[in-house]
Each structure stands twice: as C-alpha cells, then as structure tokens.
Design an enzyme around this catalytic site. Structure first.
Site, PDB file in Angstrom:
ATOM      1  N   GLU A 340       1.105  -1.694  -0.098  1.00  0.00           N
ATOM      2  CA  GLU A 340       0.184   0.207  -0.086  1.00  0.00           C
ATOM      3  C   GLU A 340       0.514   1.473  -0.569  1.00  0.00           C
ATOM      4  OE1 GLU A 340      -4.658   0.387   1.690  1.00  0.00           O
ATOM      5  OE2 GLU A 340      -3.477  -0.921   2.565  1.00  0.00           O
ATOM      6  N   GLU A 612      -2.662  -0.064  13.795  1.00  0.00           N
ATOM      7  CA  GLU A 612      -3.439   0.761  12.147  1.00  0.00           C
ATOM      8  C   GLU A 612      -4.909   0.104  12.906  1.00  0.00           C
ATOM      9  OE1 GLU A 612      -4.259  -1.713   9.145  1.00  0.00           O
ATOM     10  OE2 GLU A 612      -5.247  -0.272   8.237  1.00  0.00           O
TER      11      GLU A 612
HETATM   12  C1  BGC Z   1      -5.357   2.100   4.971  1.00  0.00           C
HETATM   13  C2  BGC Z   1      -6.127   3.463   5.022  1.00  0.00           C
HETATM   14  C3  BGC Z   1      -7.168   3.960   4.323  1.00  0.00           C
HETATM   15  C4  BGC Z   1      -8.095   3.359   4.274  1.00  0.00           C
HETATM   16  C5  BGC Z   1      -9.248   3.333   2.736  1.00  0.00           C
HETATM   17  C6  BGC Z   1      -6.415   1.386   3.782  1.00  0.00           C
HETATM   18  O1  BGC Z   1      -6.239  -0.082   3.500  1.00  0.00           O
HETATM   19  O2  BGC Z   1      -3.796   1.433   4.925  1.00  0.00           O
HETATM   20  O3  BGC Z   1      -5.394   3.967   6.147  1.00  0.00           O
HETATM   21  O4  BGC Z   1      -7.668   5.049   5.128  1.00  0.00           O
HETATM   22  O5  BGC Z   1      -7.374   1.712   3.875  1.00  0.00           O
HETATM   23  O6  BGC Z   1     -10.290   2.994   4.813  1.00  0.00           O
END
Ligand code: BGC
Length: 739
Positions: A340, A612
């Site tokens: 990501e 997270e």
């Molecule tokens: C990310 C988040 C992001 C989200 C959207 C995820 O995959 O890691 O931090 O804001 O997607 O909801």
C-alpha cells in the site's frame, strides 16, 4: 533545467531492469560552478565519476506524474575532473513499477525515461551546457531487480551489458523545480538481539519498528548470497510474521563479488520493519556489528517535544513520533510495509494537527496538497489517495478523506501563519465544497454516498452486527457533518484572504440547519447514538443540545467501561469533545485506559509505533486479520494534539495563526506528575511546564517574541503575557484538577 534538454529512454526496454544512463565529457578549463539538473520517469540516483551526488533518496519523488514531475538541482562543482562521467542509475519506482494494493505496474508510463542538464561556468567566464540527448549511452547495472514493495537484488557477479545510445522520448507532463522536502537517511539503529525462532529462522531485532532498510557488511566467496526479509512483529510463538505484508515481499538479496568486505543496502526501496530474517547468509557465524538499520524519511525538522512523569504516556508519544517519521516519505502515507504505502487522504487529514506540532511540515504539505489539487476531478471530487495510482476501480470519494482538501491547508495555515497555502489551495477547497454541495439528492446534506465511514471503529464489528471496517455511525451522518464543517473552515479561509464569502456563509448555515433537522432528535441528541456521532456533533458545533450531547457521550464512554468505540473519524476529536464540554476527567481516563481498546493497550503489548487497529495484536497474542493489519499507521496518534492542547495547555487561538496568539491553560493530572511540553515555533521556543510537588503545583511558561499568551491556571487565575518566562505556584487542593 536547460530547456534544450530532451527526455531520453533506453533503446531497449527490458522487463523490470535498472538502466544506467551515462555520459562521458571533457572539462575544458577551471570550473567555477557546475550545477546538475536531473529528473526521471521512475527513480534515479546521480553519480559523477563513480561518486554519489548529494544524499537524496527516491528522486524525483512522487507527484501526480501526468500533471507534473519535479526535477532536482545539485551543486557538483567539486566533483568534476578533466575526463568525467555522469551516470543516472534508475529504477521503476512509483511511476513505472508496481504500486497500489492491486499491485499493478505502469501507473504513469511503461518505461523509464530521464532528463538532465549540466551547466558549467568556467573561471574565465565561459559557460558550457551538457544536455540529455542521443549522446547519452545506456547500460545495465548490478541492481538486477528493484521494486518498492518487493525489495531489491544487487548482483555483484552480473555482467554489465551495453545497450547502446539513448533515444529521445516524449514525456507528456510538466517539469517543475522540486517543491517538497528531500528524503534522506536518518537514525542508525544497532541490533538489540539475535535469536533463532522456534521455526529455526535466524532473526535480528532492531528494537524499533521503522521505515528504512538494513545495511549489511559481509565477506564471502564470489556468488555467495545474502537474503534479508523484513517484518514488523513476531507471532505469538515467537516466529517471524510476514502475512500482514500481504503481497509485499520486502526482501533484499545481495550476491557477493567475493572481493573482500562488501557493504550492501538498497537504493530504490524501503521496508517497514523492526526484525530482519536472514534467509540466506554466507556464513553460520552472525556478527551483529555487521548489521545496522537505517531510518529513512522526509527531512523534516523536529519541532515539538513532550515528556511527562508517566512512562507509558512517554512511550505512546515515542510511538507517535516514529509513526510519523515512518510514514512521511515524500507523501503522507498510511503505512510503510504492506503493498500500500499510499497517500491516503483521510489518514493525512486526521493526523495533520499532531504532525504540525511534532515536525515542521509546511513545505511537505505545500507539495502534497498541490498534488492533491491536481488529482481532483472535474466536479471537485477528491479521491481516497493522492497521488493517484493505477487501480481497476478508483478509491472512493469519501467524507473525511476528501475533506483533507480543506482541513489540511487550514491546519497548515494555523500552525505556520501561511496564508499562501490558503491562496494556493483555495480553488481546490472550493472544488471539494462544491462537490459535496452537488452530491446526493438533498442540496444541503450529503446523502447516499459510498464512504469509508468511521473506518475501523469498534462498534462496527461483526459481533455488533455491522461491518468490520466502516463502523456503526451512519455514512450519511458523517458525510453531512463533514460537509458542514469543511464549509465552515472554507469560510474562515476565505475571510483570512479577505474574500467575499457571503455565498459560503449561507451555504454553511443551510448545511448546519439541514444537518440538525435531519440528524438531531427532538431530545436534542444525535439520532445515531454512537460515540462518534456525539463527537462529531460536539466538535463540529452541530448539536441540538450541547450539554445533553456531552453528558450522553460521557455516559456512553463510562458505560463501556471507560473505553472508546471510535474509529478513524471519531477518535481524533473524542478527547477534545469531552474536555471542551466539561469532561476533562473522562478524557484523561480514556488516555490512561490500559484495557483494550485503548492507546495504552498497544504500548503494553510492546508497540514501538502506532497500530492501525486497536486490536492489531489481541490479548491472547493472536492477530487481527492479515488483510489489513499494519503496526505502523499513524492515524490514532492524533491523540497527541489533545495532549499538547490540554496536558501542555497550548492552543492556537482563531486569530493567532502561527502561534501569534495562544492560550496557555494546562490541566495537570496527578497520574503524570509533571509534563514538559514545547514547540520550536517560527518565533522561538514556546514551552509550558508543570510539576506537582506535594500539595502544590508549579507552572512555568516560556513565551517567545511576537506571541501573546492567554495564561490560565486551574485555580481560575489568568493573565495576558508577552515574551518572557512566567512562573506560578498554586496549592493543589485549590485547583480544579481532574485527578
Ligand atoms: C489504508 C487506510 C485508508 C483506508 C481507506 C486502507 O487500506 O491503509 O489507512 O485510509 O484503506 O479506508
């Protein structure tokens, strides 16, 4: 960059290779000044006569490439010789390589291109310009593989092949001077432990989750291999855990030349890690002195400091700082490890205030917001990420994510007094407001959108009958609340710039009224009864009955065992909503809560960065599902802006952008004993310190030149103060302290 320079590419485009563009030239006199300008579609590292130019990593950095690419300028005066060679070593990087959670290639182009000009001024006044054109040659290099997610392979035995003269290329974008901060190496961490896991893996622990890479020095036979994998955590049995990296391999391989001691580190990738595993190593003896971890992040200056008498809170603060460092790599990213590492707008938005206390992020945000504006669609829509990457379906246009377009420039203005950012982003802000205005069937509400909701909130879990990811607070509620809030900020921004904002004042009034009539019940409370719903109503000033809403929220928190249920949307404002409405005691209790879910839960479980998920690692040592489980996501670190404004007591007043007018009203808590909070503002050090000493509380404030501080002590004493040091002592029992 000289305007005669052409974009050039390799005559052959080999899949995934790392070309070197090189140019030999003669120097015809004594050089007074030599400046190199360079850029690439992909990433490049410049060398002159085999020596690396400058110390920047991942140039030309990450922008909305179809709209602009930055070039860099380097002073290379001291590096030239009579016979010189300029090299640009390249990799695919963000523009050409794999990027995005679908791991697609070629977000901007299917091949690497470069452009450069070298401008030499001789002592005799003559000048000479060497530009990129077909006189540049291309060869392969010892980096035989390099991708951001998967890592790098350096093969010192690989033959270097000449590929011929470069050919001119058409790159359809604008070349602009570098606007953002440099990315460079920072802390060097030494291994704290070497061990063999139950599975028999050889693992080194650097003691700190971070982003960067491991450097290794090794001697061995030609063809000997070093392969290093990276991970953030160990599983409950103590084995190396990589499942949460999803498709990102995070693996670097070095193949030795066999010529003495060789030192390796990657050039075009970084890893999110605390642990490394030696998958291949040429010797059975592991000498820890041969390994180090190098932290890599944007070269932003640390400004905020905080230390208190509670070690767990200090650890939380440490984790917040490392969370920011690890995710400020040219753009504000969500995480540094899995497939990501994207510029998620929502994450940037919730954390921006804290970020601007910790570090000087003005320039960093000027650049990122300029790119965010370039990603906006025709109707002003802002996507989940900026810059955009290739995806089969674009990220959502979501409330609280898109609002980064308004909230971030406003926060940067507040922190630095930077009106220019409001000017530069004005159309982008307006575009987003108009997008929300036109979205859905009701003019003054945002209904029917598809959002990320109160992302990862505890009340949306399957057990609670909801969606694991988006929380229980209704999307229409969140979207309409942010519509009103961002419109209010936009009006403020326009007023700062002296613009006529009458139209948007009316829009704000209508949006606030529509919100209340739709989402506030006859009892004055939000109709959805979640913590986040109350928090947004309180913090965005959208309550029916403010006191009742605060009382309800306080009770909801207490009923839940003094624990939060909020996600990305509610958490950043939760403690503010409580303490601004008479419940500082509950705000502190939440901060000190150690039972899951809480900030200290992760601290107690050995976190060295922000997780997270509230339950990234559960009580029993098992993990939250590996599809979305980063141990280095800064969003929940936004709690530090509450600590700064309440424990430290430092708040920027509406009319005090850039810390010209502040409130200094600390609220001590005996569980901290003391707290030293400071920030290096543009006008000097601003500090607030307090210490509980027996039955007295001592306060000390340091106010810099050009700051007016409204000092307010818990016993009701207040005064207005200018530059200077101010010391007060008040009796503990006479002060209205929460604990
Ligand atoms: C990310 C988040 C992001 C989200 C959207 C995820 O995959 O890691 O931090 O804001 O997607 O909801």
């Amino acid at each position: 960059m000289n305007n005669k320079a052409s974009w050039i590419k390799s005559p052959v485009n080999e899949e995934g290779f790392c070309p070197v563009f090189y140019r030999r030239f003669r120097i015809n006199g004594v050089v007074k000044k030599a400046l190199l300008y360079a850029s690439a579609v992909g990433m490049y590292t410049p060398f002159i006569n085999g020596e690396r130019v400058g110390n920047e990593l991942f140039t030309p950095y990450w922008t909305q490439y179809d709209r602009r690419i930055q070039y860099q300028e380097y002073d290379v005066t001291a590096m030239l010789r009579a016979d010189s060679e300029l090299c640009l070593v390249c990799a695919e990087g963000w523009a050409v390589g794999v990027i995005g959670y679908e791991r697609l290639k070629n977000s901007f182009s299917d091949h690497i291109s470069v452009i450069y000009s070298l401008e030499i001024t001789y002592e005799n006044g003559e000048t000479e310009v060497i530009i990129s054109d077909e006189n540049t040659n291309v060869r392969t290099c010892r980096i035989t593989f390099s991708q951001i997610y998967d890592g790098e392979t350096v093969d010192m035995t690989a033959p270097v092949r000449e590929l011929g003269a470069a050919v001119c290329d058409n790159v359809n974008t604008k070349l602009v001077p570098q606007q953002g901060e440099k990315v460079t190496e920072h802390e060097i961490l030494r291994p704290v432990k070497y061990f063999v896991t139950p599975k028999g893996e050889r693992v080194i622990d650097f003691g700190q989750n971070m982003s960067g890479y491991a450097a290794v020095s090794v001697s061995g036979k030609r063809g000997g291999r070093v392969t290093i994998s990276h991970a953030e955590v160990l599983d409950k049995d103590g084995n190396f855990y990589t499942e949460n990296l999803r498709g990102a391999k995070q693996r670097n391989t070095y193949i030795l030349s066999g010529e003495g001691r060789e030192t390796f580190k990657p050039m075009f990738t970084w890893q999110g890690f605390r642990y490394i595993r030696l998958d291949e190593f040429p010797s059975d003896e592991i000498c820890l002195d041969d390994f180090k971890a190098i932290a890599v992040n944007s070269d932003i200056k640390r400004t905020g400091r905080f230390v208190c008498g509670n070690e767990k809170i200090n650890k939380l603060y440490h984790n917040i700082i490392w969370g920011q460092k690890s995710n400020y790599i040219d753009v504000p990213t969500d995480c540094p490890q899995r497939d990501e590492r994207l510029g998620w707008t929502g994450d940037a938005q919730v954390f921006v205030r804290t970020a601007a206390i910790n570090f000087d992020i003005e320039k960093f945000f000027e650049k990122w917001l300029a790119d965010l504006a370039l990603t906006q669609g025709e109707n002003g829509e802002v996507y989940g990420i900026a810059p955009l990457v290739k995806l089969s379906t674009p990220t959502k246009v979501s409330a609280a994510w898109g609002d980064a377009a308004v909230i971030c420039p406003w926060e940067i203005y507040l922190a630095y007094g930077n009106k220019k950012i409001l000017e530069d982003q004005f159309d982008s802000m307006k575009g987003w407001i108009e997008y929300m205005h036109s979205a859905g069937s009701e003019e003054f509400l945002w209904l029917g959108g598809d959002h990320y909701g109160d992302w990862l909130a505890m009340d949306g879990s399957e057990q609670a009958g909801g969606d694991d990811y988006i929380g229980a607070t209704p999307q229409d509620y969140i979207a309409s609340a942010f519509f009103a809030y961002s419109t209010k900020l936009f009006v403020k921004a326009g007023r700062v710039l002296g613009r006529d904002m009458t139209k948007y004042e009316t829009l704000y009034k209508n949006a606030a009224a529509a919100f209340k009539s739709r989402f506030i019940g006859g009892d004055g409370l939000p109709i959805p009864k979640t913590q986040t719903a109350c928090v947004l109503a309180l913090h965005f000033d959208l309550c029916g009955d403010r006191q009742k809403t605060a009382d309800y929220l306080a009770e909801a928190v207490r009923k839940n065992g003094t624990r939060l249920t909020t996600g990305f949307v509610g958490t950043p404002y939760l403690l503010h909503a409580l303490s601004d409405n008479g419940y500082t005691d509950i705000a502190y209790d939440l901060l000190f809560q150690e039972r899951f879910p809480s900030w200290l839960f992760s601290v107690n479980h050995g976190a060295t960065t922000m997780w997270e998920h509230w339950d990234g690692i559960r009580e029993d040592g098992t993990f939250w599902s590996s599809d979305m489980n980063s141990y280095n996501h800064y969003a929940y670190g936004a709690v530090f802006d509450w600590i700064f404004a309440n424990t430290g007591g430092i708040k920027i007043m509406e009319d005090g952008a850039g810390y010209t007018h502040i409130k200094a009203a600390p609220v001590p808590d005996s569980r901290m004993g003391f707290a030293d909070t400071s920030i290096e503002t543009r006008r000097g050090l601003l500090a607030s310190r307090w210490r509980i000493d027996g039955d007295t509380v001592h306060f000390e404030f340091e106010i810099p030149e050009g700051t007016t501080a409204e000092i307010k002590l818990p016993n009701g004493f207040s005064e207005t103060a200018g530059k200077g040091k101010y010391i007060y002592t008040i009796p503990l029992d006479n002060s209205d302290l929460p604990h």
